[in-house]
Design a protein around this motif. Structure first.
Motif, PDB file in Angstrom:
ATOM      1  N   ARG A  55       1.028  -1.094  -0.123  1.00 52.80           N
ATOM      2  CA  ARG A  55       0.169  -0.096  -0.057  1.00 52.80           C
ATOM      3  C   ARG A  55       0.724   1.525  -0.366  1.00 52.80           C
ATOM      4  NH1 ARG A  55      -5.429  -0.417   2.346  1.00 52.80           N
ATOM      5  NH2 ARG A  55      -6.603  -2.318   2.193  1.00 52.80           N
ATOM      6  N   GLU A  56       1.989   1.275   0.850  1.00 53.93           N
ATOM      7  CA  GLU A  56       2.823   2.902   0.707  1.00 53.93           C
ATOM      8  C   GLU A  56       3.483   2.726  -0.278  1.00 53.93           C
ATOM      9  OE1 GLU A  56       5.785   1.619   3.408  1.00 53.93           O
ATOM     10  OE2 GLU A  56       4.751   1.872   5.613  1.00 53.93           O
ATOM     11  N   VAL A 113       0.933   4.063  -2.914  1.00 53.42           N
ATOM     12  CA  VAL A 113       0.653   5.109  -2.628  1.00 53.42           C
ATOM     13  C   VAL A 113       1.946   6.535  -2.983  1.00 53.42           C
ATOM     14  CG1 VAL A 113       0.756   7.614  -0.828  1.00 53.42           C
ATOM     15  CG2 VAL A 113      -0.486   5.893  -0.452  1.00 53.42           C
ATOM     16  N   GLU A 114       3.511   5.908  -3.298  1.00 52.11           N
ATOM     17  CA  GLU A 114       4.216   6.667  -3.781  1.00 52.11           C
ATOM     18  C   GLU A 114       4.495   6.350  -4.821  1.00 52.11           C
ATOM     19  OE1 GLU A 114       7.774   8.286  -3.567  1.00 52.11           O
ATOM     20  OE2 GLU A 114       7.172   7.499  -1.979  1.00 52.11           O
ATOM     21  N   MET A 115       3.607   5.289  -5.999  1.00 52.81           N
ATOM     22  CA  MET A 115       4.001   4.847  -7.182  1.00 52.81           C
ATOM     23  C   MET A 115       2.348   6.858  -7.478  1.00 52.81           C
ATOM     24  SD  MET A 115       0.933   4.935  -9.740  1.00 52.81           S
ATOM     25  CE  MET A 115       0.014   3.916  -8.322  1.00 52.81           C
ATOM     26  N   LEU A 116       1.600   6.677  -6.365  1.00 58.28           N
ATOM     27  CA  LEU A 116       0.445   7.628  -7.273  1.00 58.28           C
ATOM     28  C   LEU A 116       1.060   8.940  -7.577  1.00 58.28           C
ATOM     29  CD1 LEU A 116      -2.515   7.165  -7.912  1.00 58.28           C
ATOM     30  CD2 LEU A 116      -3.434   8.306  -4.840  1.00 58.28           C
ATOM     31  N   ARG A 117       2.517   9.676  -6.123  1.00 58.79           N
ATOM     32  CA  ARG A 117       2.782  10.793  -5.361  1.00 58.79           C
ATOM     33  C   ARG A 117       3.532  10.737  -7.299  1.00 58.79           C
ATOM     34  NH1 ARG A 117       1.185  14.408  -5.005  1.00 58.79           N
ATOM     35  NH2 ARG A 117       3.400  15.398  -4.750  1.00 58.79           N
ATOM     36  N   HIS A 118       4.312  10.294  -7.852  1.00 55.49           N
ATOM     37  CA  HIS A 118       4.368  10.326  -8.987  1.00 55.49           C
ATOM     38  C   HIS A 118       3.558  10.458 -10.272  1.00 55.49           C
ATOM     39  CE1 HIS A 118       9.189   9.674  -7.527  1.00 55.49           C
ATOM     40  NE2 HIS A 118       8.729   8.395  -6.666  1.00 55.49           N
ATOM     41  N   GLN A 119       3.241  10.120 -10.229  1.00 53.81           N
ATOM     42  CA  GLN A 119       2.018  10.563 -10.943  1.00 53.81           C
ATOM     43  C   GLN A 119       1.426  11.443 -11.125  1.00 53.81           C
ATOM     44  OE1 GLN A 119      -0.517   6.635 -12.019  1.00 53.81           O
ATOM     45  NE2 GLN A 119      -2.985   8.149 -11.238  1.00 53.81           N
ATOM     46  N   GLN A 120       1.023  11.345 -10.276  1.00 60.61           N
ATOM     47  CA  GLN A 120       0.764  13.372 -10.018  1.00 60.61           C
ATOM     48  C   GLN A 120       1.312  14.385 -10.044  1.00 60.61           C
ATOM     49  OE1 GLN A 120      -0.599  12.878  -5.027  1.00 60.61           O
ATOM     50  NE2 GLN A 120      -2.176  12.109  -5.435  1.00 60.61           N
ATOM     51  N   VAL A 165      -2.319   6.900  11.431  1.00 60.87           N
ATOM     52  CA  VAL A 165      -1.074   5.764  10.702  1.00 60.87           C
ATOM     53  C   VAL A 165      -0.211   6.656  10.209  1.00 60.87           C
ATOM     54  CG1 VAL A 165      -0.674   4.587   8.320  1.00 60.87           C
ATOM     55  CG2 VAL A 165      -3.577   4.399   9.486  1.00 60.87           C
ATOM     56  N   LYS A 166       0.686   6.485  10.056  1.00 63.51           N
ATOM     57  CA  LYS A 166       2.134   7.045  10.077  1.00 63.51           C
ATOM     58  C   LYS A 166       2.266   7.348   8.233  1.00 63.51           C
ATOM     59  CE  LYS A 166       7.394   7.126  10.110  1.00 63.51           C
ATOM     60  NZ  LYS A 166       9.029   6.640  10.821  1.00 63.51           N
ATOM     61  N   PRO A 167       2.807   8.510   7.777  1.00 66.61           N
ATOM     62  CA  PRO A 167       2.811   8.505   6.403  1.00 66.61           C
ATOM     63  C   PRO A 167       4.056   8.219   5.681  1.00 66.61           C
ATOM     64  CG  PRO A 167       2.465  10.519   7.105  1.00 66.61           C
ATOM     65  CD  PRO A 167       2.390   9.969   8.355  1.00 66.61           C
ATOM     66  N   ILE A 168       3.754   8.254   4.749  1.00 70.48           N
ATOM     67  CA  ILE A 168       5.344   7.424   4.095  1.00 70.48           C
ATOM     68  C   ILE A 168       5.758   8.553   4.543  1.00 70.48           C
ATOM     69  CG2 ILE A 168       4.302   5.686   2.865  1.00 70.48           C
ATOM     70  CD1 ILE A 168       4.204   7.793   0.031  1.00 70.48           C
ATOM     71  N   SER A 169       7.639   8.484   4.692  1.00 68.84           N
ATOM     72  CA  SER A 169       8.601  10.088   4.125  1.00 68.84           C
ATOM     73  C   SER A 169       7.794  10.851   3.386  1.00 68.84           C
ATOM     74  CB  SER A 169       9.653   9.143   4.497  1.00 68.84           C
ATOM     75  OG  SER A 169       9.812   8.674   3.433  1.00 68.84           O
ATOM     76  N   SER A 170       7.754  10.197   1.876  1.00 68.84           N
ATOM     77  CA  SER A 170       7.902  12.082   0.884  1.00 68.84           C
ATOM     78  C   SER A 170       6.925  12.827   0.892  1.00 68.84           C
ATOM     79  CB  SER A 170       8.221  11.016  -0.442  1.00 68.84           C
ATOM     80  OG  SER A 170       6.417  10.169  -0.157  1.00 68.84           O
ATOM     81  N   LEU A 171       5.902  12.014   1.705  1.00 66.75           N
ATOM     82  CA  LEU A 171       4.469  13.284   1.979  1.00 66.75           C
ATOM     83  C   LEU A 171       5.006  14.183   3.431  1.00 66.75           C
ATOM     84  CD1 LEU A 171       1.205  10.661   1.162  1.00 66.75           C
ATOM     85  CD2 LEU A 171       2.587  12.377  -0.313  1.00 66.75           C
ATOM     86  N   LYS A 172       5.742  14.090   3.850  1.00 65.53           N
ATOM     87  CA  LYS A 172       6.007  15.028   5.105  1.00 65.53           C
ATOM     88  C   LYS A 172       6.248  15.870   4.405  1.00 65.53           C
ATOM     89  CE  LYS A 172       6.783  11.073   8.456  1.00 65.53           C
ATOM     90  NZ  LYS A 172       7.716  10.206   9.050  1.00 65.53           N
TER      91      LYS A 172
END
Length: 85
Positions: free
Chosen positions: A42-43, A46-53, A75-82
């Motif tokens: 799942r993480e 979400v990382e792939m989705l950030r690149h898509q965005q 829930v702790k978010p993935i580090s690239s979102l912080k």
């Protein structure tokens, strides 16, 4: 602690060439995310989705809303979102 929540931010309007204007997922991607059971998968999604965005543009509103969703679900978010909040 619960699993990484869906990237969906409850907009669900597929007006950008089949991509949601809220989260950038396609209908197929939404279905795929629901099938992912392991949190690391799942993480990665979400990382792939950030690149898509980033590639599609016009999604700067997503990260702050998703971070709030993660905080609400404790829930702790993935580090690239912080860095995006």
């Amino acid at each position: 602690m619960s699993k990484t929540p869906s990237p969906c931010i409850d907009v669900c309007k597929f007006k950008r060439e089949g991509h949601c204007i809220g989260c950038s997922m396609t209908k197929a991607q939404k279905s795929l995310f629901k099938e992912l059971k392991k949190d690391k998968n799942r993480e990665a999604f979400v990382e792939m989705l950030r690149h898509q965005q980033e590639r599609l543009g016009k999604y700067s509103h997503w990260a702050p809303k998703y971070l709030r969703k993660c905080a609400k679900k404790k829930v702790k978010p993935i580090s690239s979102l912080k860095d995006l909040a």
